[in-house]
Design a protein around this motif. Structure first.
Motif, mmCIF file in Angstrom:
data_model
loop_
_atom_site.group_PDB
_atom_site.id
_atom_site.type_symbol
_atom_site.label_atom_id
_atom_site.label_comp_id
_atom_site.label_asym_id
_atom_site.label_seq_id
_atom_site.Cartn_x
_atom_site.Cartn_y
_atom_site.Cartn_z
ATOM 1 N N MET A 1 16.197 33.496 -47.137
ATOM 2 C CA MET A 1 14.953 32.828 -47.427
ATOM 3 C C MET A 1 14.089 32.781 -46.159
ATOM 4 O O MET A 1 12.904 33.054 -46.211
ATOM 5 C CB MET A 1 15.248 31.421 -47.943
ATOM 6 C CG MET A 1 14.046 30.698 -48.411
ATOM 7 S SD MET A 1 14.268 29.118 -49.295
ATOM 8 C CE MET A 1 15.924 28.664 -49.144
ATOM 9 N N TYR A 2 14.728 32.451 -45.053
ATOM 10 C CA TYR A 2 14.003 32.352 -43.784
ATOM 11 C C TYR A 2 13.420 33.707 -43.376
ATOM 12 O O TYR A 2 12.266 33.790 -42.940
ATOM 13 C CB TYR A 2 14.938 31.823 -42.705
ATOM 14 C CG TYR A 2 14.317 31.769 -41.333
ATOM 15 C CD1 TYR A 2 13.346 30.823 -41.025
ATOM 16 C CD2 TYR A 2 14.690 32.681 -40.356
ATOM 17 C CE1 TYR A 2 12.762 30.777 -39.773
ATOM 18 C CE2 TYR A 2 14.119 32.639 -39.097
ATOM 19 C CZ TYR A 2 13.156 31.686 -38.810
ATOM 20 O OH TYR A 2 12.577 31.647 -37.571
ATOM 21 N N ASN A 3 14.209 34.774 -43.522
ATOM 22 C CA ASN A 3 13.730 36.110 -43.150
ATOM 23 C C ASN A 3 12.551 36.539 -44.009
ATOM 24 O O ASN A 3 11.609 37.161 -43.505
ATOM 25 C CB ASN A 3 14.863 37.131 -43.236
ATOM 26 C CG ASN A 3 15.890 36.916 -42.148
ATOM 27 O OD1 ASN A 3 15.564 36.481 -41.054
ATOM 28 N ND2 ASN A 3 17.133 37.200 -42.451
ATOM 29 N N CYS A 4 12.583 36.222 -45.281
ATOM 30 C CA CYS A 4 11.450 36.555 -46.152
ATOM 31 C C CYS A 4 10.215 35.757 -45.757
ATOM 32 O O CYS A 4 9.097 36.265 -45.819
ATOM 33 C CB CYS A 4 11.806 36.318 -47.609
ATOM 34 S SG CYS A 4 12.907 37.577 -48.267
ATOM 35 N N GLN A 5 10.416 34.513 -45.343
ATOM 36 C CA GLN A 5 9.293 33.711 -44.862
ATOM 37 C C GLN A 5 8.667 34.368 -43.635
ATOM 38 O O GLN A 5 7.446 34.457 -43.515
ATOM 39 C CB GLN A 5 9.750 32.301 -44.519
ATOM 40 C CG GLN A 5 8.629 31.415 -44.004
ATOM 41 C CD GLN A 5 9.108 30.020 -43.654
ATOM 42 O OE1 GLN A 5 10.194 29.601 -44.014
ATOM 43 N NE2 GLN A 5 8.279 29.299 -42.932
ATOM 44 N N LEU A 6 9.508 34.863 -42.720
ATOM 45 C CA LEU A 6 8.997 35.548 -41.527
ATOM 46 C C LEU A 6 8.245 36.824 -41.894
ATOM 47 O O LEU A 6 7.198 37.127 -41.311
ATOM 48 C CB LEU A 6 10.140 35.871 -40.562
ATOM 49 C CG LEU A 6 10.792 34.675 -39.878
ATOM 50 C CD1 LEU A 6 11.955 35.144 -39.007
ATOM 51 C CD2 LEU A 6 9.796 33.883 -39.063
ATOM 52 N N HIS A 8 6.673 37.364 -44.623
ATOM 53 C CA HIS A 8 5.402 36.915 -45.204
ATOM 54 C C HIS A 8 4.417 36.534 -44.098
ATOM 55 O O HIS A 8 3.250 36.937 -44.125
ATOM 56 C CB HIS A 8 5.652 35.734 -46.138
ATOM 57 C CG HIS A 8 4.411 35.133 -46.705
ATOM 58 N ND1 HIS A 8 3.623 35.786 -47.615
ATOM 59 C CD2 HIS A 8 3.813 33.949 -46.468
ATOM 60 C CE1 HIS A 8 2.600 35.024 -47.929
ATOM 61 N NE2 HIS A 8 2.688 33.899 -47.238
ATOM 62 N N GLU A 9 4.903 35.775 -43.111
ATOM 63 C CA GLU A 9 4.048 35.363 -42.006
ATOM 64 C C GLU A 9 3.565 36.556 -41.190
ATOM 65 O O GLU A 9 2.466 36.520 -40.622
ATOM 66 C CB GLU A 9 4.785 34.367 -41.109
ATOM 67 C CG GLU A 9 4.995 33.019 -41.783
ATOM 68 C CD GLU A 9 5.906 32.095 -40.996
ATOM 69 O OE1 GLU A 9 6.325 32.454 -39.869
ATOM 70 O OE2 GLU A 9 6.198 30.995 -41.510
ATOM 71 N N TYR A 16 5.211 35.211 -51.407
ATOM 72 C CA TYR A 16 6.402 34.455 -51.033
ATOM 73 C C TYR A 16 6.226 33.006 -51.467
ATOM 74 O O TYR A 16 5.203 32.388 -51.204
ATOM 75 C CB TYR A 16 6.628 34.518 -49.522
ATOM 76 C CG TYR A 16 7.744 33.622 -49.041
ATOM 77 C CD1 TYR A 16 9.064 34.006 -49.181
ATOM 78 C CD2 TYR A 16 7.478 32.381 -48.476
ATOM 79 C CE1 TYR A 16 10.097 33.188 -48.756
ATOM 80 C CE2 TYR A 16 8.501 31.562 -48.043
ATOM 81 C CZ TYR A 16 9.807 31.967 -48.192
ATOM 82 O OH TYR A 16 10.821 31.156 -47.771
ATOM 83 N N ARG A 18 8.688 29.343 -51.909
ATOM 84 C CA ARG A 18 9.946 28.599 -51.880
ATOM 85 C C ARG A 18 9.935 27.590 -53.008
ATOM 86 O O ARG A 18 8.899 27.043 -53.356
ATOM 87 C CB ARG A 18 10.088 27.847 -50.563
ATOM 88 C CG ARG A 18 10.470 28.718 -49.417
ATOM 89 C CD ARG A 18 10.547 27.946 -48.138
ATOM 90 N NE ARG A 18 11.672 27.015 -48.144
ATOM 91 C CZ ARG A 18 12.079 26.348 -47.093
ATOM 92 N NH1 ARG A 18 11.445 26.478 -45.942
ATOM 93 N NH2 ARG A 18 13.103 25.534 -47.149
ATOM 94 N N TRP A 20 12.620 24.402 -54.927
ATOM 95 C CA TRP A 20 13.850 23.609 -54.885
ATOM 96 C C TRP A 20 14.326 23.384 -56.312
ATOM 97 O O TRP A 20 13.534 23.196 -57.224
ATOM 98 C CB TRP A 20 13.627 22.286 -54.168
ATOM 99 C CG TRP A 20 13.130 22.496 -52.780
ATOM 100 C CD1 TRP A 20 11.856 22.315 -52.336
ATOM 101 C CD2 TRP A 20 13.871 23.002 -51.675
ATOM 102 N NE1 TRP A 20 11.754 22.659 -51.012
ATOM 103 C CE2 TRP A 20 12.983 23.078 -50.580
ATOM 104 C CE3 TRP A 20 15.188 23.381 -51.487
ATOM 105 C CZ2 TRP A 20 13.382 23.527 -49.334
ATOM 106 C CZ3 TRP A 20 15.582 23.820 -50.233
ATOM 107 C CH2 TRP A 20 14.687 23.886 -49.179
ATOM 108 N N PHE A 30 13.773 31.231 -53.584
ATOM 109 C CA PHE A 30 12.462 31.755 -53.239
ATOM 110 C C PHE A 30 12.180 32.961 -54.104
ATOM 111 O O PHE A 30 13.078 33.541 -54.706
ATOM 112 C CB PHE A 30 12.385 32.121 -51.747
ATOM 113 C CG PHE A 30 13.293 33.257 -51.356
ATOM 114 C CD1 PHE A 30 12.797 34.544 -51.261
ATOM 115 C CD2 PHE A 30 14.625 33.038 -51.087
ATOM 116 C CE1 PHE A 30 13.626 35.594 -50.896
ATOM 117 C CE2 PHE A 30 15.461 34.070 -50.717
ATOM 118 C CZ PHE A 30 14.961 35.356 -50.631
#
Length: 86
Positions: A1-6, A8-9, A16, A18, A20, A30
């Motif tokens: 999830m974190y890598n996909c956020q990066l 996207h950024e 992208y 997220r 819950w 995500f």
């Protein structure tokens, strides 16, 4: 999830999001849409193993960290040097 956020950024993917599963649940997930134009260019630039290996060599020789931004900067010049060397 974190890598996909990066990614996207960095502008390489779009859509992208997220989410819950519940208010008290720490588990979530995500979703990711498509690659951006820049994402397609990025992957096209590093797709060939010879190009990817040369990028890693350049980074190692310079003693710098291999990041997406560094790869995006180095890839075009590596490809151009390879073309000129033909």
């Amino acid at each position: 999830m974190y890598n996909c956020q990066l990614l996207h950024e960095a502008g390489l993917i779009k859509g992208y999001k997220r989410y819950w599963r519940g208010e008290t649940s720490p588990k979530g997930g995500f979703s990711v849409g498509d690659l951006t134009w820049e994402g397609h260019d990025f992957l096209d630039n590093i797709r060939e193993e010879t190009v990817w290996n040369k990028i890693k060599d350049v980074v190692a020789q310079k003693g710098i960290t291999l990041t997406i931004e560094i790869i995006k900067e180095i890839a075009p010049s590596v490809i151009l040097q390879m073309i000129k060397g033909m």
